[in-house]
Design an enzyme around this catalytic site. Structure first.
Site, short mmCIF file in Angstrom:
data_model
loop_
_atom_site.label_atom_id
_atom_site.label_comp_id
_atom_site.label_asym_id
_atom_site.label_seq_id
_atom_site.Cartn_x
_atom_site.Cartn_y
_atom_site.Cartn_z
N ASN A 181 0.86 -1.18 0.00
CA ASN A 181 0.00 0.00 0.00
C ASN A 181 0.90 1.23 0.00
O ASN A 181 1.48 1.57 1.02
CB ASN A 181 -0.90 -0.04 1.25
N TRP A 182 1.01 1.83 -1.16
CA TRP A 182 1.93 2.97 -1.29
C TRP A 182 1.38 4.24 -0.65
O TRP A 182 2.08 5.23 -0.52
CB TRP A 182 2.24 3.22 -2.77
N LYS A 183 0.10 4.22 -0.28
CA LYS A 183 -0.55 5.38 0.34
C LYS A 183 -0.34 6.62 -0.54
O LYS A 183 -0.31 6.50 -1.76
CB LYS A 183 -0.06 5.56 1.77
N HIS A 230 -9.56 1.01 5.13
CA HIS A 230 -8.27 1.23 5.79
C HIS A 230 -8.45 2.20 6.96
O HIS A 230 -9.26 3.12 6.89
CB HIS A 230 -7.25 1.80 4.78
N GLU A 232 -6.79 4.58 7.97
CA GLU A 232 -6.57 6.01 7.66
C GLU A 232 -7.82 6.61 7.02
O GLU A 232 -8.12 7.80 7.22
CB GLU A 232 -5.34 6.15 6.76
N GLU A 236 -5.12 -4.88 10.66
CA GLU A 236 -4.11 -3.82 10.81
C GLU A 236 -4.35 -3.07 12.10
O GLU A 236 -5.16 -2.13 12.13
CB GLU A 236 -4.22 -2.83 9.63
N GLY A 274 2.74 2.45 10.74
CA GLY A 274 3.66 3.57 10.58
C GLY A 274 4.39 3.97 11.85
O GLY A 274 5.05 5.00 11.92
N SER A 313 3.67 -2.04 10.29
CA SER A 313 5.12 -2.09 10.46
C SER A 313 5.73 -3.45 10.08
O SER A 313 6.65 -3.93 10.74
CB SER A 313 5.51 -1.69 11.89
N GLY A 339 2.99 -1.08 4.28
CA GLY A 339 3.00 0.34 3.95
C GLY A 339 4.41 0.81 3.63
O GLY A 339 4.92 0.62 2.53
N GLY A 340 5.06 1.41 4.62
CA GLY A 340 6.37 2.03 4.43
C GLY A 340 7.39 1.15 3.72
O GLY A 340 8.09 1.60 2.81
P1 13P Z 1 3.15 0.47 7.64
O1 13P Z 1 3.68 -0.80 7.06
O2 13P Z 1 3.85 1.70 7.15
O3 13P Z 1 3.03 0.39 9.15
O4 13P Z 1 1.63 0.62 7.10
C1 13P Z 1 0.77 -0.45 7.22
C2 13P Z 1 -0.47 -0.13 6.46
O5 13P Z 1 -1.26 0.70 6.85
C3 13P Z 1 -0.70 -0.85 5.19
O6 13P Z 1 -1.98 -0.63 4.71
#
Ligand code: 13P
Length: 255
Positions: free
Chosen positions: A9-11, A99, A101, A171, A177, A217, A238-239
Protein backbone atom coordinates in the site's frame (compact mmCIF):
# COMPACT_ATOMS: atom_id res chain seq x y z
CA UNK A 1 -3.90 -24.43 1.17
CA UNK A 2 -4.32 -20.66 1.44
CA UNK A 3 -1.96 -19.02 -0.99
CA UNK A 4 -0.08 -16.14 0.65
CA UNK A 5 -0.59 -12.62 -0.66
CA UNK A 6 1.84 -9.74 -0.19
CA UNK A 7 0.32 -6.33 -0.94
CA UNK A 8 2.12 -3.00 -0.99
CA UNK A 9 0.00 0.00 0.00
CA UNK A 10 1.93 2.97 -1.29
CA UNK A 11 -0.55 5.38 0.34
CA UNK A 12 -0.07 9.04 -0.76
CA UNK A 13 3.58 8.74 -1.72
CA UNK A 14 5.93 8.89 -4.70
CA UNK A 15 6.00 10.78 -7.99
CA UNK A 16 5.00 9.28 -11.31
CA UNK A 17 8.61 8.55 -12.19
CA UNK A 18 9.28 6.98 -8.81
CA UNK A 19 6.13 4.89 -9.19
CA UNK A 20 7.29 3.68 -12.59
CA UNK A 21 10.74 2.83 -11.26
CA UNK A 22 9.40 0.99 -8.23
CA UNK A 23 6.86 -0.95 -10.31
CA UNK A 24 9.60 -1.88 -12.79
CA UNK A 25 11.94 -3.20 -10.13
CA UNK A 26 9.21 -5.23 -8.42
CA UNK A 27 7.65 -6.57 -11.61
CA UNK A 28 11.09 -7.70 -12.80
CA UNK A 29 12.11 -9.55 -9.67
CA UNK A 30 9.01 -10.53 -7.68
CA UNK A 31 8.80 -14.30 -7.33
CA UNK A 32 5.13 -15.25 -7.42
CA UNK A 33 5.70 -18.99 -7.19
CA UNK A 34 4.73 -19.03 -3.52
CA UNK A 35 2.75 -15.79 -3.04
CA UNK A 36 0.47 -13.46 -4.93
CA UNK A 37 1.79 -9.91 -5.13
CA UNK A 38 -0.32 -6.75 -5.36
CA UNK A 39 0.83 -3.15 -5.79
CA UNK A 40 -1.55 -0.39 -4.65
CA UNK A 41 -0.29 2.97 -5.93
CA UNK A 42 -2.18 6.28 -5.62
CA UNK A 43 -5.16 6.36 -7.99
CA UNK A 44 -3.56 8.88 -10.30
CA UNK A 45 -0.67 6.48 -10.97
CA UNK A 46 -2.73 3.29 -11.37
CA UNK A 47 -2.52 3.37 -15.15
CA UNK A 48 1.20 4.14 -15.17
CA UNK A 49 1.94 1.30 -12.76
CA UNK A 50 -0.35 -1.10 -14.62
CA UNK A 51 1.18 -0.33 -18.01
CA UNK A 52 4.68 -0.55 -16.56
CA UNK A 53 3.97 -3.95 -15.00
CA UNK A 54 2.29 -5.21 -18.17
CA UNK A 55 5.35 -4.33 -20.21
CA UNK A 56 7.32 -6.75 -18.01
CA UNK A 57 4.98 -9.61 -17.04
CA UNK A 58 1.40 -10.84 -17.05
CA UNK A 59 -0.82 -8.82 -14.73
CA UNK A 60 -3.73 -10.66 -13.11
CA UNK A 61 -4.36 -12.40 -9.80
CA UNK A 62 -0.81 -13.55 -9.11
CA UNK A 63 0.75 -10.21 -9.89
CA UNK A 64 -2.00 -7.65 -9.53
CA UNK A 65 -2.54 -3.94 -9.26
CA UNK A 66 -4.95 -2.55 -6.67
CA UNK A 67 -6.62 0.73 -5.82
CA UNK A 68 -6.50 2.15 -2.30
CA UNK A 69 -10.16 3.19 -2.30
CA UNK A 70 -13.28 3.31 -4.48
CA UNK A 71 -16.74 4.86 -4.27
CA UNK A 72 -19.91 2.84 -3.78
CA UNK A 73 -22.04 4.49 -6.52
CA UNK A 74 -21.81 3.37 -10.18
CA UNK A 75 -21.48 6.86 -11.72
CA UNK A 76 -22.85 10.37 -11.50
CA UNK A 77 -22.36 13.66 -9.68
CA UNK A 78 -19.81 12.58 -7.07
CA UNK A 79 -16.95 15.03 -7.53
CA UNK A 80 -13.54 13.56 -6.89
CA UNK A 81 -14.65 9.94 -6.65
CA UNK A 82 -13.78 6.87 -8.72
CA UNK A 83 -16.09 3.93 -9.53
CA UNK A 84 -15.51 0.19 -9.70
CA UNK A 85 -16.33 0.33 -13.43
CA UNK A 86 -13.48 2.82 -13.96
CA UNK A 87 -11.05 0.53 -12.15
CA UNK A 88 -12.28 -2.47 -14.17
CA UNK A 89 -11.96 -0.44 -17.34
CA UNK A 90 -8.25 0.04 -16.63
CA UNK A 91 -7.68 -3.59 -15.71
CA UNK A 92 -7.29 -3.15 -11.96
CA UNK A 93 -7.87 -6.35 -9.99
CA UNK A 94 -7.95 -5.41 -6.31
CA UNK A 95 -9.13 -2.62 -4.02
CA UNK A 96 -8.38 -1.85 -0.37
CA UNK A 97 -11.48 -1.00 1.69
CA UNK A 98 -11.90 0.40 5.18
CA UNK A 99 -8.27 1.23 5.79
CA UNK A 100 -7.89 2.81 9.24
CA UNK A 101 -6.57 6.01 7.66
CA UNK A 102 -9.82 6.33 5.69
CA UNK A 103 -11.84 5.53 8.80
CA UNK A 104 -9.87 8.12 10.80
CA UNK A 105 -9.26 10.98 8.34
CA UNK A 106 -12.16 10.56 5.88
CA UNK A 107 -14.63 9.47 8.59
CA UNK A 108 -15.56 6.22 6.88
CA UNK A 109 -17.98 4.32 9.11
CA UNK A 110 -18.71 0.59 9.10
CA UNK A 111 -21.82 1.43 7.03
CA UNK A 112 -19.71 3.16 4.39
CA UNK A 113 -17.33 0.20 4.28
CA UNK A 114 -20.34 -2.12 3.94
CA UNK A 115 -21.75 -0.11 1.01
CA UNK A 116 -18.37 -0.13 -0.72
CA UNK A 117 -17.89 -3.85 -0.10
CA UNK A 118 -21.28 -4.63 -1.65
CA UNK A 119 -20.42 -2.53 -4.69
CA UNK A 120 -16.99 -4.09 -5.09
CA UNK A 121 -18.34 -7.64 -4.76
CA UNK A 122 -20.83 -6.87 -7.50
CA UNK A 123 -17.84 -6.07 -9.74
CA UNK A 124 -14.90 -8.23 -10.78
CA UNK A 125 -12.58 -6.54 -8.25
CA UNK A 126 -11.20 -8.40 -5.24
CA UNK A 127 -11.66 -6.41 -2.02
CA UNK A 128 -9.07 -6.31 0.77
CA UNK A 129 -11.15 -5.31 3.79
CA UNK A 130 -9.18 -3.78 6.68
CA UNK A 131 -10.05 -4.00 10.36
CA UNK A 132 -8.04 -3.05 13.44
CA UNK A 133 -8.17 -1.57 16.90
CA UNK A 134 -6.54 1.55 18.36
CA UNK A 135 -4.03 1.40 21.21
CA UNK A 136 -6.67 2.71 23.60
CA UNK A 137 -9.08 -0.04 22.54
CA UNK A 138 -6.43 -2.74 22.91
CA UNK A 139 -5.39 -1.50 26.36
CA UNK A 140 -9.06 -1.54 27.41
CA UNK A 141 -9.25 -5.21 26.36
CA UNK A 142 -11.65 -4.40 23.53
CA UNK A 143 -9.67 -5.71 20.55
CA UNK A 144 -11.97 -8.60 19.67
CA UNK A 145 -15.08 -6.48 20.21
CA UNK A 146 -13.77 -3.77 17.86
CA UNK A 147 -12.51 -5.98 15.04
CA UNK A 148 -15.63 -8.10 15.40
CA UNK A 149 -17.85 -5.03 15.00
CA UNK A 150 -15.86 -3.90 11.96
CA UNK A 151 -16.02 -7.38 10.42
CA UNK A 152 -19.77 -7.80 11.03
CA UNK A 153 -20.38 -4.21 9.88
CA UNK A 154 -18.47 -4.66 6.64
CA UNK A 155 -20.10 -8.02 5.80
CA UNK A 156 -23.66 -7.19 6.85
CA UNK A 157 -26.01 -8.58 4.20
CA UNK A 158 -23.15 -10.04 2.15
CA UNK A 159 -23.92 -13.58 0.95
CA UNK A 160 -21.54 -16.46 1.47
CA UNK A 161 -20.92 -16.75 -2.24
CA UNK A 162 -19.79 -13.15 -2.49
CA UNK A 163 -17.96 -13.09 0.84
CA UNK A 164 -15.82 -16.00 -0.36
CA UNK A 165 -14.23 -13.58 -2.87
CA UNK A 166 -13.03 -11.18 -0.14
CA UNK A 167 -9.65 -10.90 1.53
CA UNK A 168 -9.37 -9.58 5.09
CA UNK A 169 -6.52 -7.53 6.55
CA UNK A 170 -5.89 -7.12 10.27
CA UNK A 171 -4.11 -3.82 10.81
CA UNK A 172 -3.83 -2.74 14.43
CA UNK A 173 -3.90 1.06 14.25
CA UNK A 174 -1.16 1.36 16.88
CA UNK A 175 1.22 -0.64 14.67
CA UNK A 176 0.73 1.37 11.47
CA UNK A 177 3.66 3.57 10.58
CA UNK A 178 4.88 3.50 14.18
CA UNK A 179 7.58 0.85 13.93
CA UNK A 180 5.66 -1.03 16.65
CA UNK A 181 4.76 -4.37 15.10
CA UNK A 182 2.27 -6.62 16.80
CA UNK A 183 4.20 -9.63 18.06
CA UNK A 184 3.59 -12.72 15.94
CA UNK A 185 1.61 -14.14 18.89
CA UNK A 186 -0.56 -11.00 19.21
CA UNK A 187 -1.27 -10.96 15.50
CA UNK A 188 -1.93 -14.71 15.34
CA UNK A 189 -4.44 -14.45 18.21
CA UNK A 190 -6.53 -11.83 16.41
CA UNK A 191 -6.26 -13.62 13.06
CA UNK A 192 -7.49 -16.79 14.72
CA UNK A 193 -10.41 -14.88 16.27
CA UNK A 194 -11.28 -13.32 12.91
CA UNK A 195 -11.27 -16.72 11.24
CA UNK A 196 -13.60 -18.02 13.95
CA UNK A 197 -15.92 -15.07 13.32
CA UNK A 198 -15.96 -15.92 9.62
CA UNK A 199 -16.79 -19.55 10.44
CA UNK A 200 -19.63 -18.45 12.74
CA UNK A 201 -20.99 -15.91 10.29
CA UNK A 202 -20.69 -18.18 7.24
CA UNK A 203 -19.29 -21.70 7.59
CA UNK A 204 -16.06 -23.58 8.12
CA UNK A 205 -15.29 -23.88 4.42
CA UNK A 206 -15.33 -20.10 4.05
CA UNK A 207 -13.39 -19.61 7.28
CA UNK A 208 -10.76 -22.12 6.20
CA UNK A 209 -10.24 -20.54 2.81
CA UNK A 210 -10.43 -16.87 3.90
CA UNK A 211 -7.10 -15.14 3.44
CA UNK A 212 -6.26 -12.83 6.35
CA UNK A 213 -3.30 -10.48 5.85
CA UNK A 214 -1.41 -8.73 8.63
CA UNK A 215 -0.50 -5.06 8.32
CA UNK A 216 1.38 -2.73 10.63
CA UNK A 217 5.12 -2.09 10.46
CA UNK A 218 5.85 -5.24 8.47
CA UNK A 219 9.54 -5.07 7.51
CA UNK A 220 12.01 -7.34 5.74
CA UNK A 221 13.35 -8.59 9.07
CA UNK A 222 10.06 -9.42 10.81
CA UNK A 223 8.05 -10.71 7.84
CA UNK A 224 9.14 -14.35 7.99
CA UNK A 225 8.13 -14.79 11.62
CA UNK A 226 4.75 -13.09 11.12
CA UNK A 227 4.07 -15.08 7.96
CA UNK A 228 4.93 -18.36 9.68
CA UNK A 229 1.91 -18.03 11.99
CA UNK A 230 -0.89 -20.48 11.25
CA UNK A 231 -3.59 -17.90 10.52
CA UNK A 232 -1.47 -15.17 8.90
CA UNK A 233 -1.82 -15.54 5.16
CA UNK A 234 0.12 -12.57 3.92
CA UNK A 235 0.98 -8.96 4.57
CA UNK A 236 -0.35 -5.52 3.77
CA UNK A 237 2.80 -3.45 3.77
CA UNK A 238 3.00 0.34 3.95
CA UNK A 239 6.37 2.03 4.43
CA UNK A 240 8.47 -1.02 3.54
CA UNK A 241 6.68 -1.39 0.21
CA UNK A 242 8.14 1.89 -1.04
CA UNK A 243 11.58 0.39 -1.63
CA UNK A 244 11.94 -2.44 -4.08
CA UNK A 245 14.62 -4.33 -2.20
CA UNK A 246 12.77 -4.41 1.12
CA UNK A 247 9.44 -5.28 -0.51
CA UNK A 248 11.07 -8.06 -2.53
CA UNK A 249 12.58 -9.47 0.66
CA UNK A 250 9.12 -9.51 2.25
CA UNK A 251 7.74 -11.37 -0.78
CA UNK A 252 10.60 -13.85 -0.49
CA UNK A 253 9.70 -14.43 3.18
CA UNK A 254 6.32 -15.89 2.26
CA UNK A 255 5.97 -19.60 2.84
P1 13P B 1 3.15 0.47 7.64
O1 13P B 1 3.68 -0.80 7.06
O2 13P B 1 3.85 1.70 7.15
O3 13P B 1 3.03 0.39 9.15
O4 13P B 1 1.63 0.62 7.10
C1 13P B 1 0.77 -0.45 7.22
C2 13P B 1 -0.47 -0.13 6.46
O5 13P B 1 -1.26 0.70 6.85
C3 13P B 1 -0.70 -0.85 5.19
O6 13P B 1 -1.98 -0.63 4.71
Amino acid sequence: MRRPLIAGNWKMNLTREQSRNLATAIAMDANTSRADVVLCPPAIYLETVLETARSIRTVGNEFGIGAQNVYDKPNGAFTGEISTAMLEDLGIGYVILGHSERRQFMHESDDVVNAKLNTVLASSLTPIVCVGETLEEREAGRTLEVVGRQFEGAFAGVSEGLASRAILAYEPVWAIGTGKTATPEQAQEVHHDLRKLAVLRYNSALGDSLRILYGGSVKADNAAELLSQADIDGALVGGASLQADTFLRIIAAAR
